[in-house]
Design a protein around this motif. Structure first.
Motif, PDB file in Angstrom:
ATOM      1  N   ARG A  57       9.156  -1.553   8.025  1.00 42.51           N
ATOM      2  CA  ARG A  57       8.085  -2.553   8.012  1.00 42.51           C
ATOM      3  C   ARG A  57       7.963  -3.240   9.366  1.00 42.51           C
ATOM      4  O   ARG A  57       6.860  -3.540   9.823  1.00 42.51           O
ATOM      5  N   ARG A 102       0.940  -1.540  14.100  1.00 39.18           N
ATOM      6  CA  ARG A 102      -0.354  -2.101  13.664  1.00 39.18           C
ATOM      7  C   ARG A 102      -0.937  -3.006  14.739  1.00 39.18           C
ATOM      8  O   ARG A 102      -2.124  -2.949  15.052  1.00 39.18           O
ATOM      9  N   ASP A 105      -2.220  -6.925   4.046  1.00 37.47           N
ATOM     10  CA  ASP A 105      -2.762  -5.767   3.323  1.00 37.47           C
ATOM     11  C   ASP A 105      -2.225  -4.459   3.875  1.00 37.47           C
ATOM     12  O   ASP A 105      -1.847  -3.562   3.125  1.00 37.47           O
ATOM     13  N   ASP A 106      -2.195  -4.339   5.191  1.00 36.57           N
ATOM     14  CA  ASP A 106      -1.763  -3.088   5.808  1.00 36.57           C
ATOM     15  C   ASP A 106      -0.267  -2.845   5.636  1.00 36.57           C
ATOM     16  O   ASP A 106       0.155  -1.730   5.326  1.00 36.57           O
ATOM     17  N   TRP A 134       1.833  -4.075   3.406  1.00 33.01           N
ATOM     18  CA  TRP A 134       2.271  -3.935   2.016  1.00 33.01           C
ATOM     19  C   TRP A 134       1.288  -3.093   1.209  1.00 33.01           C
ATOM     20  O   TRP A 134       1.247  -3.179  -0.008  1.00 33.01           O
ATOM     21  N   GLU A 135       0.506  -2.278   1.911  1.00 35.29           N
ATOM     22  CA  GLU A 135      -0.424  -1.315   1.296  1.00 35.29           C
ATOM     23  C   GLU A 135      -1.272  -1.936   0.194  1.00 35.29           C
ATOM     24  O   GLU A 135      -1.414  -1.390  -0.907  1.00 35.29           O
ATOM     25  N   GLY A 136      -1.853  -3.100   0.504  1.00 37.31           N
ATOM     26  CA  GLY A 136      -2.764  -3.761  -0.419  1.00 37.31           C
ATOM     27  C   GLY A 136      -2.090  -4.562  -1.513  1.00 37.31           C
ATOM     28  O   GLY A 136      -2.761  -5.139  -2.356  1.00 37.31           O
ATOM     29  N   ASP A 137      -0.776  -4.626  -1.529  1.00 35.01           N
ATOM     30  CA  ASP A 137      -0.048  -5.351  -2.564  1.00 35.01           C
ATOM     31  C   ASP A 137       1.024  -6.240  -1.935  1.00 35.01           C
ATOM     32  O   ASP A 137       2.225  -6.008  -2.123  1.00 35.01           O
TER      33      ASP A 137
END
Length: 125
Positions: free
Chosen positions: A25, A32, A48-49, A51-54
């Protein structure tokens, strides 16, 4: 500081020594931010990026902890925070992907095929 994202992540300090950025991460945060090359990225977008939207509950704190860890590994000035979000505090040309794109654009502008080819080789280097 130089950041290589074309291929395996590679980070080098001002003296050219490798800087270890451990943890998926933490590496994702650095990549990123490098993709935006000096432009701010909002905290919401990063959450969002990364944690892949979660994102987790208290995601803002989790993001701040990641930023703090990255600053601890690569230097306090690497990540800046402002009204637009977080951004890398280095010249965008220090990111290999940006330097490559600039080199390709410059080479394509050459009329002479030999100079164009030479410019493309420099960009690949």
């Amino acid at each position: 500081m130089r950041i290589g994202i074309l291929g395996p992540l590679e980070v080098r300090d001002e003296a050219g020594r490798p800087v270890e950025v451990s943890g998926p991460r933490l590496r994702a945060l650095l990549v990123r931010l490098a993709l935006e090359a000096g432009r701010p990225v909002s905290a919401g977008r990063l959450l969002d990026d990364l944690w892949e939207g979660d994102p987790p509950a208290g995601g803002g704190n989790a993001l701040q902890a990641l930023v703090s860890r990255l600053r601890g590994v690569a230097g306090r000035d690497l990540v800046e925070h402002g009204p637009g979000g977080y951004r890398l505090g280095i010249d965008s040309g220090e990111v290999d992907a940006v330097a490559f794109e600039r080199g390709v654009v410059a080479a394509r502008g050459e009329r002479d095929p030999a100079r164009r080819a030479d410019g493309l080789r420099r960009a690949l280097g």
